[in-house]
Write a protein that holds these residues in place. Sequence first.
Motif, PDB file in Angstrom:
ATOM      1  N   SER A 174       0.832  -1.195   0.000  1.00 56.10           N
ATOM      2  CA  SER A 174       0.000   0.000   0.000  1.00 56.10           C
ATOM      3  C   SER A 174       0.872   1.252   0.000  1.00 56.10           C
ATOM      4  CB  SER A 174      -0.938  -0.004   1.197  1.00 56.10           C
ATOM      5  OG  SER A 174      -0.208   0.163   2.367  1.00 56.10           O
ATOM      6  N   ALA A 175       2.068   1.147   0.588  1.00 55.12           N
ATOM      7  CA  ALA A 175       2.966   2.293   0.547  1.00 55.12           C
ATOM      8  C   ALA A 175       3.355   2.590  -0.895  1.00 55.12           C
ATOM      9  CB  ALA A 175       4.207   2.032   1.385  1.00 55.12           C
ATOM     10  N   PHE A 232       0.547   4.246  -2.447  1.00 51.95           N
ATOM     11  CA  PHE A 232       0.439   5.605  -1.937  1.00 51.95           C
ATOM     12  C   PHE A 232       1.414   6.530  -2.646  1.00 51.95           C
ATOM     13  CE2 PHE A 232      -0.509   8.850   1.004  1.00 51.95           C
ATOM     14  CZ  PHE A 232       0.665   9.454   1.373  1.00 51.95           C
ATOM     15  N   LEU A 233       2.601   6.023  -2.925  1.00 51.38           N
ATOM     16  CA  LEU A 233       3.609   6.859  -3.557  1.00 51.38           C
ATOM     17  C   LEU A 233       3.344   7.078  -5.023  1.00 51.38           C
ATOM     18  CD1 LEU A 233       6.767   5.480  -1.828  1.00 51.38           C
ATOM     19  CD2 LEU A 233       5.680   7.666  -1.465  1.00 51.38           C
ATOM     20  N   LEU A 277      -6.175  -0.140  -0.387  1.00 56.90           N
ATOM     21  CA  LEU A 277      -6.101   0.727   0.783  1.00 56.90           C
ATOM     22  C   LEU A 277      -5.105   1.878   0.622  1.00 56.90           C
ATOM     23  CD1 LEU A 277      -6.492  -1.998   3.516  1.00 56.90           C
ATOM     24  CD2 LEU A 277      -8.150  -0.310   2.766  1.00 56.90           C
ATOM     25  N   GLY A 278      -3.942   1.576   0.076  1.00 60.46           N
ATOM     26  CA  GLY A 278      -2.969   2.648  -0.095  1.00 60.46           C
ATOM     27  C   GLY A 278      -3.418   3.642  -1.153  1.00 60.46           C
ATOM     28  N   ALA A 327      -5.879   5.997   0.168  1.00 60.56           N
ATOM     29  CA  ALA A 327      -5.237   7.006   0.997  1.00 60.56           C
ATOM     30  C   ALA A 327      -4.535   8.054   0.154  1.00 60.56           C
ATOM     31  CB  ALA A 327      -4.237   6.346   1.942  1.00 60.56           C
ATOM     32  N   TYR A 367      -4.663  12.399  -0.087  1.00 59.45           N
ATOM     33  CA  TYR A 367      -3.515  13.118   0.448  1.00 59.45           C
ATOM     34  C   TYR A 367      -3.534  14.600   0.115  1.00 59.45           C
ATOM     35  CZ  TYR A 367       1.147  14.006   2.018  1.00 59.45           C
ATOM     36  OH  TYR A 367       2.231  14.503   2.688  1.00 59.45           O
ATOM     37  N   ILE A 427      -5.925  16.605   2.673  1.00 60.07           N
ATOM     38  CA  ILE A 427      -5.825  16.077   4.031  1.00 60.07           C
ATOM     39  C   ILE A 427      -6.722  16.779   5.004  1.00 60.07           C
ATOM     40  CG2 ILE A 427      -4.302  15.556   5.916  1.00 60.07           C
ATOM     41  CD1 ILE A 427      -2.002  15.778   4.251  1.00 60.07           C
ATOM     42  N   PRO A 470     -10.163  14.546   6.074  1.00 62.03           N
ATOM     43  CA  PRO A 470      -9.191  13.638   6.706  1.00 62.03           C
ATOM     44  C   PRO A 470      -9.641  12.191   6.714  1.00 62.03           C
ATOM     45  CG  PRO A 470     -10.265  15.025   8.352  1.00 62.03           C
ATOM     46  CD  PRO A 470     -10.688  15.534   7.038  1.00 62.03           C
ATOM     47  N   ILE A 518      -7.856   9.491   4.566  1.00 61.88           N
ATOM     48  CA  ILE A 518      -6.622   8.799   4.920  1.00 61.88           C
ATOM     49  C   ILE A 518      -6.810   8.020   6.219  1.00 61.88           C
ATOM     50  CG2 ILE A 518      -4.247   9.062   5.584  1.00 61.88           C
ATOM     51  CD1 ILE A 518      -3.789  11.052   3.682  1.00 61.88           C
ATOM     52  N   ILE A 519      -7.580   8.568   7.125  1.00 63.16           N
ATOM     53  CA  ILE A 519      -7.713   7.925   8.433  1.00 63.16           C
ATOM     54  C   ILE A 519      -8.210   6.501   8.310  1.00 63.16           C
ATOM     55  CG2 ILE A 519      -8.912   7.957  10.629  1.00 63.16           C
ATOM     56  CD1 ILE A 519      -8.967  10.887  10.580  1.00 63.16           C
ATOM     57  N   GLY A 537      -6.111   3.766   6.319  1.00 69.51           N
ATOM     58  CA  GLY A 537      -4.919   3.485   7.108  1.00 69.51           C
ATOM     59  C   GLY A 537      -5.249   2.693   8.358  1.00 69.51           C
ATOM     60  N   LEU A 538      -6.343   3.066   8.977  1.00 72.22           N
ATOM     61  CA  LEU A 538      -6.754   2.363  10.188  1.00 72.22           C
ATOM     62  C   LEU A 538      -7.043   0.901   9.888  1.00 72.22           C
ATOM     63  CD1 LEU A 538      -7.189   3.054  13.107  1.00 72.22           C
ATOM     64  CD2 LEU A 538      -9.596   3.442  12.628  1.00 72.22           C
TER      65      LEU A 538
END
Lengths: 364, 321, 349
Positions: free
Chosen positions: B256-257, B260-261, B272-273, B276, B280, B283, B287, B290-291, B294-295
């Motif tokens: 997911s990172a 995200f990138l 999920l990433g 998010a 971004y 934000i 919010p 992302i919350i 990530g949660l």
Amino acid sequence: MREKNYILEVKDLKVNFHTYRGEVKALNGVDLKLYRREILGLVGESGCGKSVTALTILGLLPQNACVIGGEILFKGEDLLKKSKEDVRILRTNELATVFQDPLTYLNPVLRIETQLKEVFMLNKKLLRQAVIAQKAHGKNVTFSSLLSWKEELATEPSDLKVSRAEIKKMAKHLCVDILGLVKLPDPERILRQYPFELSGGMRQRTMIAMALARRPSFFVADEITTAVDVTIQAQILHLMRELRDKMDASTIMITHDLSVAAEIADRIAVMYGGNVVEVAPTVEIFRNPLHPYTTMLMKSIPNVKKPVKTLKSIPGTVPEMINPPSGCRFHPRCPFAMDKCRKKRPKLIETIERHEVACYLIGG
Amino acid sequence: MTSNSTKVRAGEWAARWADLKYTLYLLRKNPLVMTGSVIAIFFIVLALLANFIVDPNLANPTGYPEFHGQYPFERKFVWNKDSIINWGPGIRLYEGPEQFYLGTDNWGRDLLKMIILAIPVDMENAVIITVAAAVFGTLIGALAGYIGGVIDEVVLRITDIFFAFPALVLALVFAAMIGRSIPTLRLALLLVWWPPYVRLMRGQILGEKEKGYVEALRGLGAGHLRILFRHIMPNSIYPILVQATLDFGGVILTFSALMFLGFSPSPSLPELGNLAAAGYEHIFEAPWLIIFPGLTMLIIALAFNLVGDGLRDVLDPKLRR
Amino acid sequence: MGGQQVKVYEYVIRRLILMIFVLLGVSILVFYLARGFPSGLAPWAPYIDPKMTEEQIQEVIRAHGFDQPILLQYFYWLRDILHGDWGLTGIWAQGRPANEVFLSHFPYTVELSVTAIILTVAIGLPLGIISALKNNKLPDHASRIIALTGYSTPSYWFGFILQLVFFYYFSLWGLPHLPSSGASGMEGAVARVTGMPVLDGLLAGNLEYTIDAIRHLILPAFSLAFISLGFLARIVRASMLEVMRQDYITLARSKGLKERVVIYRHALKNALIPAVTLTGIFFASLLGGAMITEYVFAWPGVGQLSLRAVFQGDSNFLLVYTLMIAAIIVIANLVVDVAYIFLDPRIKY
């Protein structure tokens, strides 16, 4: 009278261990008496509870152990009723022990000096007295002289200032001294070394020195000759004899080797399955074993003078402690087992003078 | 000869069964592990049923049939009824019929539904990558450890090179070069994740070789492959299992990172990433974007890590008693 | 330990030689991926802006040597770096030399990493020790949850939550808040000596600048630390548990030492050995630039630079970056192994 002269009395001690497989009933009502200035040999097979008894007396049982009954009277006071802190303080100057395998029992990353000095540093009062005595009388204080100081501690004047550095120096001096007492060559060098740099025999002596340093009145030696070869064994036993004369200590010598017990013990107590089954002076127990277990034990020792074709052994196996046999735990292997042996455990009773047995065959 | 080896095996399996029962008993006693397992199982079930609970078409921002082409813009970045919408013509309140439990995203999709759709994507990835890395790494490690010699040295050096990279950099570089589709990203992560297994298995094999039974089996006439696969490997499997369980969470997080990138194949993919990432840029106004994804990731990873950690405690031979 | 030291020396030399091979391997891998891989970005992409004509593009290609066969390119590159020429970065970094770009941003990463490691150890170590001493009781479970939560948290998510709370909501609620991005709000106010704002501020005696730099440092450092401290705590716990079961602890207790002394003097030194090695390796990988945290907090370190380099396909910068990081990690491993020799007197080489 001798009866009043015992320093330690264990009464009906019962200890269990919680394990995943169930409750291990390690000690099943151990009775033991230790007289002043004697060496008591505690013998028995592996797993019969010898070490557990010693650990219980010292208060060193692991977390999953539980004392469920009995008393341990040391100089009249029940150790089991004392707080952990009180027992700890007793360990600093009354109770000492040496364990079996010095390699695992010495901290590998600390030098010998650190590990030995800390024992002395626990008793700063004594060190202060020693420094004062040295300054006052001008003569060198040796550890041997300290051995006789136990009663005189309160008498020296305590108004002289003693610095921390002087205390440390005295501690180090005593370390060197005590290593000499246990016949270790070149003590200065040994102090600087780490445990793995010493030989097995030297490590064992170091552990003995650590125990001695407390000038204990009660001393447990748990299988200290087991991990070393026969020549070292002889040296260590010799050392123990010498020390016994110098110290005022009563010693329990735990071993599974009857010959070691025979050599050094004044009395021998035989344990089986978590109980003491027979206690008698050494010569007496060899000449006249009463309990069936002891008798078979003696018979199984090969005799150099009368070689036999097959070695005698005791039939059956050591009892499993989670579901031990009922009543007298030896009854499954005993050729003389009677009905009441299965039902209730026989108590340890003095039959002949100073010879106690726990068996229905002989009294009880 | 075979019958002796079989007898050894039979005895081994009996011992392993008893071992397993004891392990399960210990696990049951640990409240953290049980909690983790329950949560993990919940998410696994959710992943399997997700596409039935929520219509997967909802993920497509254009072409959702009910809206003839696109989600209406009033639904974008909405938290729930009476949320203020302040883009597009004028500022007004959202007055639509739907109730959003977790708000909506930049396309107007219901976030809760998107998260549910994203879970199987992430979990499927994690399973594939972890299993593939574990199998691949274990095999190579086993061979390296057992055969030893030059092969061992070569494998060690190769893993050294891979270890010299921080995982994310390597995955990034691979991903950037290989491409942005899901299979290629999986490959990139797989390449990053296999070295620890090599080392792990190799260590185990070397340890097992020290024990007497290998020699004993050779004495009985068992062939190398048989010894390796039927005797040594089952004994060494526990740390691998623990590592795989722990890695599961790590893979989800890393994958997911990457998303995200910016490495996702399509910006609207429910993952999920990715969800998010979309949030971004907004934000502080939205919010929740992302919350909550990530949660969710945190909870899934935590669940598996709890199980893996508990497993590791329980399987540590020195701590068992 | 005289004879021992000679052996340690040999060991270090051996490892350093090995490191060169590893670095070569890394460089080959990255070189091929960055320049030679068919489906990736063209290696000249970072140097091209959309306004260029076809001719100018060809000129750029020739100037950088991208038209040469890949093997030749590699040798030219090797030759160049031996002269200290690491190539130029693309337009995204103003075409400066790659190593200069790296070195000018590296101190920021160092500052962040050092702070994060200090926080990790300061929190993770006691957490692990408590966990071990009160094994399977409430403090153990609590610290376990904290540790594992840290370990399971997506790093960008946590950074964001911190920003949301401490920057956005705090300022919304009128509370003193922390900045959400950058390393310093007062750029250029102080002479650049080390490149690390906190140190530079201290060196220049500018208290306001230093405090501002610290305020910027708190959130990203904590974000990083939160994730690693869990890992450290678990290792410390496992290690302590194993040590406390050892026989020499029983002996230490039998001497009548206070439990606290037993723990601090006897147990800890043994238990910390694996923890020290782990921390060393952690530190090295943090130095690799916690990419995501730097990205989320707009921290001007090498991590977020490398991110942009990857997207741009800037092979020169990527090579500098990966080789530096690989070297750091390998050296860190070496340092840690050597430290092990000194910490544990039993290890002999």
